[in-house]
Design a protein around this motif. Structure first.
Motif, PDB file in Angstrom:
ATOM      1  N   LYS A  99       3.845   0.444  33.839  1.00 46.58           N
ATOM      2  CA  LYS A  99       3.646  -1.027  34.043  1.00 46.58           C
ATOM      3  C   LYS A  99       3.232  -0.924  32.868  1.00 46.58           C
ATOM      4  O   LYS A  99       2.128  -0.618  32.963  1.00 46.58           O
ATOM      5  CB  LYS A  99       3.033  -1.682  35.322  1.00 46.58           C
ATOM      6  CG  LYS A  99       3.957  -1.096  36.223  1.00 46.58           C
ATOM      7  CD  LYS A  99       5.196  -1.616  36.681  1.00 46.58           C
ATOM      8  CE  LYS A  99       6.437  -1.194  37.342  1.00 46.58           C
ATOM      9  NZ  LYS A  99       7.501  -1.782  37.367  1.00 46.58           N
ATOM     10  N   TYR A 100       3.290  -2.114  31.595  1.00 46.24           N
ATOM     11  CA  TYR A 100       2.489  -2.172  30.282  1.00 46.24           C
ATOM     12  C   TYR A 100       3.275  -3.486  29.785  1.00 46.24           C
ATOM     13  O   TYR A 100       4.206  -3.734  29.919  1.00 46.24           O
ATOM     14  CB  TYR A 100       3.006  -1.065  29.879  1.00 46.24           C
ATOM     15  CG  TYR A 100       2.766  -1.494  28.457  1.00 46.24           C
ATOM     16  CD1 TYR A 100       1.503  -0.536  27.458  1.00 46.24           C
ATOM     17  CD2 TYR A 100       3.264  -1.785  26.918  1.00 46.24           C
ATOM     18  CE1 TYR A 100       0.321  -0.974  26.359  1.00 46.24           C
ATOM     19  CE2 TYR A 100       2.614  -1.747  25.799  1.00 46.24           C
ATOM     20  CZ  TYR A 100       1.448  -1.400  25.726  1.00 46.24           C
ATOM     21  OH  TYR A 100       1.124  -1.635  24.299  1.00 46.24           O
ATOM     22  N   GLU A 101       2.197  -4.133  29.260  1.00 47.43           N
ATOM     23  CA  GLU A 101       2.223  -5.278  28.894  1.00 47.43           C
ATOM     24  C   GLU A 101       1.162  -4.966  27.699  1.00 47.43           C
ATOM     25  O   GLU A 101       0.790  -4.985  26.740  1.00 47.43           O
ATOM     26  CB  GLU A 101       0.935  -6.520  29.843  1.00 47.43           C
ATOM     27  CG  GLU A 101       0.846  -6.524  30.981  1.00 47.43           C
ATOM     28  CD  GLU A 101       2.145  -7.404  31.246  1.00 47.43           C
ATOM     29  OE1 GLU A 101       2.311  -8.166  30.016  1.00 47.43           O
ATOM     30  OE2 GLU A 101       2.888  -7.315  32.571  1.00 47.43           O
ATOM     31  N   VAL A 102       2.904  -5.959  26.854  1.00 52.49           N
ATOM     32  CA  VAL A 102       2.676  -5.866  25.617  1.00 52.49           C
ATOM     33  C   VAL A 102       1.663  -6.915  25.190  1.00 52.49           C
ATOM     34  O   VAL A 102       1.830  -7.979  24.940  1.00 52.49           O
ATOM     35  CB  VAL A 102       3.950  -6.229  24.720  1.00 52.49           C
ATOM     36  CG1 VAL A 102       4.367  -5.920  23.416  1.00 52.49           C
ATOM     37  CG2 VAL A 102       5.013  -4.873  25.031  1.00 52.49           C
ATOM     38  N   PRO A 103       0.915  -6.798  24.430  1.00 49.22           N
ATOM     39  CA  PRO A 103       0.634  -7.819  23.752  1.00 49.22           C
ATOM     40  C   PRO A 103       1.048  -8.016  22.922  1.00 49.22           C
ATOM     41  O   PRO A 103       1.726  -8.393  22.145  1.00 49.22           O
ATOM     42  CB  PRO A 103      -1.301  -6.578  22.151  1.00 49.22           C
ATOM     43  CG  PRO A 103      -0.669  -4.902  22.145  1.00 49.22           C
ATOM     44  CD  PRO A 103       0.340  -5.239  23.392  1.00 49.22           C
ATOM     45  N   THR A 104       0.308  -9.640  22.600  1.00 50.12           N
ATOM     46  CA  THR A 104       1.305 -10.675  21.979  1.00 50.12           C
ATOM     47  C   THR A 104      -0.115 -11.348  21.082  1.00 50.12           C
ATOM     48  O   THR A 104       0.584 -12.549  20.215  1.00 50.12           O
ATOM     49  CB  THR A 104       1.282 -12.101  23.209  1.00 50.12           C
ATOM     50  OG1 THR A 104      -0.234 -12.421  24.104  1.00 50.12           O
ATOM     51  CG2 THR A 104       2.276 -11.551  24.218  1.00 50.12           C
TER      52      THR A 104
END
Length: 517
Positions: A382-387
């Motif tokens: 589970k990975y949140e792409v930087p914004t």
């Protein structure tokens, strides 16, 4: 008739200038091992234009470098060269004889940055060591990539490769295209019609261009006259712009686009920064860029214009039913081991690069550290792409140190997002099916060092002499009908001598191969 897939590498037996063979190898014993048993080596590399890298006070103290050293039990002392100064910094490095254990090059063994160092014996041949100690590399790297890091049949460089050399694509604001009521253009004529319709809908720049025709090669590709590329004509290898008929048609199309306001009036001086700003602010309807940038374009466009939809479409085809953008080299970067490094230490360095093709390496460079930048649920990442801009720069910074792998796209990471999945689908269904190749030379022709006016400045940029005339003709300052005179001027300023060099390297064995491209 030429085919779009021609990309041939031939050997040019051209003399090179010897460079110094001094070494900046680390003073830590024959095996390069530090006191704690770590493999210790020095290395130079490019910043790749990464803002985080270029802001860093000391890259060796960066967290992601330290984590890489922990994972690989290494102690690496890095020297980074700004991408814009890379060739000049490499030249100074070789001239000073201050050469690290490992040298990264942007390109292959005989590209400009290497300054003839491989041929001069600065780096060691790696064939035997690779076969014995690098099973992952030997099974994964394509033959074409090994060829571009070889000299006289011996492998000197370890490449980061492209499994498919077609990377560049035609982007479109689909929401603006839909407003015109037209379908995606299939031909150059339809491409012009779409741009005209976008102009009527208030789009300021229906097709975004920039200086030196960088990322502006959709029309040049449709007529297969990319200025930096070569082809076989009447048994001779010549620049593609020698095709007067198709070059004339391409210039006439660009002039129509200029006269009708379909491209920026200041395209000849428009910087890459302004190119990006025009796209991201919603001023542009279509543009050329690397297909991998789809998610970035979509994200930035959504922030500025919520209703914007960015997609990739097939490039328009010209009169010979070809189209697309340039095909890249088989490699992105490559890595060379100083000939003064001990064999034991070289084996350790090769194993370090071989580790880059393991699942552990893929996870680290793609997602970072478990519990910090990603988590796992039921075995799934589970990975949140930087914004944020800073976050994206740091994320790309970590990926810079994934030195050796297939650079075409990161399937593990891209598969986690809708935009990434869309990019891979566009790559597979559109981009990989088009593109135009060139005859390439290894080593690079030394004639260009003597005659810089005749030298291509990069994969997508032709000789300055040629580009200057192209711009003048599009602006109406010279008649397009004078293109044959431009070719004669090119020949008189070194192009004819370069062509002689090209003719000499076509052997009886190579000629049939070239005719099949």
């Amino acid at each position: 008739m030429r085919t779009k897939w021609g990309l041939v590498l031939i050997s040019a037996l051209i003399a090179v200038t010897a460079v110094g063979c001094g070494s900046k190898t680390s003073d830590d014993g024959a095996a390069g091992a530090a006191a704690d048993g770590k493999l210790s080596f020095t290395m130079s590399m490019a910043t790749s234009g990464n803002k985080h890298a270029e802001r860093s006070k000391d890259v060796n103290e960066e967290k992601w470098v330290k984590e890489l050293e922990t994972l690989t039990n290494t102690d690496i002392q890095l020297t980074m060269f700004p991408l814009k100064d890379f060739d000049s910094k490499m030249t100074l490095m070789f001239a000073s004889n201050d050469i690290p254990d490992v040298v990264q090059n942007v390109g292959g063994a005989t590209s400009r940055g290497m300054s003839g160092s491989v041929e001069a014996g600065v780096f060691m041949p790696l064939d035997d060591l690779l076969k014995e100690h690098a099973p992952n590399l030997m099974s994964a790297v394509p033959e074409a990539a090994w060829q571009e890091t070889s000299v006289d049949g011996k492998i000197y460089g370890i490449p980061a490769w492209l499994s498919n050399p077609s990377r560049r694509a035609l982007f479109v604001r689909t929401d603006l295209l839909e407003k015109t009521g037209l379908s995606a253009p299939q031909t150059v004529e339809e491409f012009l019609d779409v741009m005209r319709a976008m102009k009527k809908e208030g789009v300021e720049f229906p097709y975004q261009m920039r200086e030196n025709f960088k990322y502006a090669d959709t029309i040049l590709g449709a007529f297969d006259v990319l200025p930096s590329q070569f082809e076989l004509q009447n048994g001779e290898v010549v620049p593609k712009f020698f095709d007067v008929e198709n070059m004339t048609k391409a210039l006439e199309t660009y002039k129509t686009m200029y006269d009708e306001g379909l491209i920026p009036k200041d395209f000849a001086t428009l910087t890459s920064s302004d190119y990006g700003k025009n796209i991201e602010s919603g001023k542009s309807g279509m543009w050329s860029a690397n297909a991998q940038a789809l998610a970035d374009f979509r994200g930035k466009m959504r922030n500025a214009i919520p209703e914007a939809q960015v997609d990739i479409i097939a490039s328009p085809k010209g009169p010979e039913n070809v189209g697309g953008h340039l095909l890249y080299s088989s490699i992105n970067t490559s890595y060379y081991i100083n000939n003064k490094v001990s064999e034991e230490k070289a084996i350790g360095i090769i194993k370090f690069f071989d580790w880059m093709l393991t699942p552990e390496a893929e996870t680290y460079f793609s997602f970072g550290l478990e519990g910090e930048t990603y988590t796992k649920e039921n075995g799934e990442i589970k990975y949140e792409v930087p914004t944020t801009s800073e976050g994206m720069d740091e994320d790309r910074f970590r990926a810079m140190f994934w030195f050796v792998h297939d650079m075409v796209y990161n399937k593990a990471r891209e598969g986690l997002t809708e935009d990434g999945q869309a990019m891979m689908a566009f790559m597979d269904d559109v981009v990989f099916k088009e593109g135009l190749g060139s005859i390439r030379f290894s080593p690079a022709l030394d004639a260009y060092a003597k005659y810089p006016d005749a030298a291509p400045q990069g994969d997508d940029v032709g000789p300055k002499l040629i580009l200057d005339h192209m711009i003048k003709m599009i602006y109406g300052r010279e008649p397009i009908s004078d293109w044959p005179k431009v070719i004669e001027e090119y020949k008189s300023k070194g192009g004819e001598r370069s062509s002689r060099k090209l003719r000499r390297v076509i052997t009886k064995e190579q000629a049939p191969l070239l005719q099949r491209i």
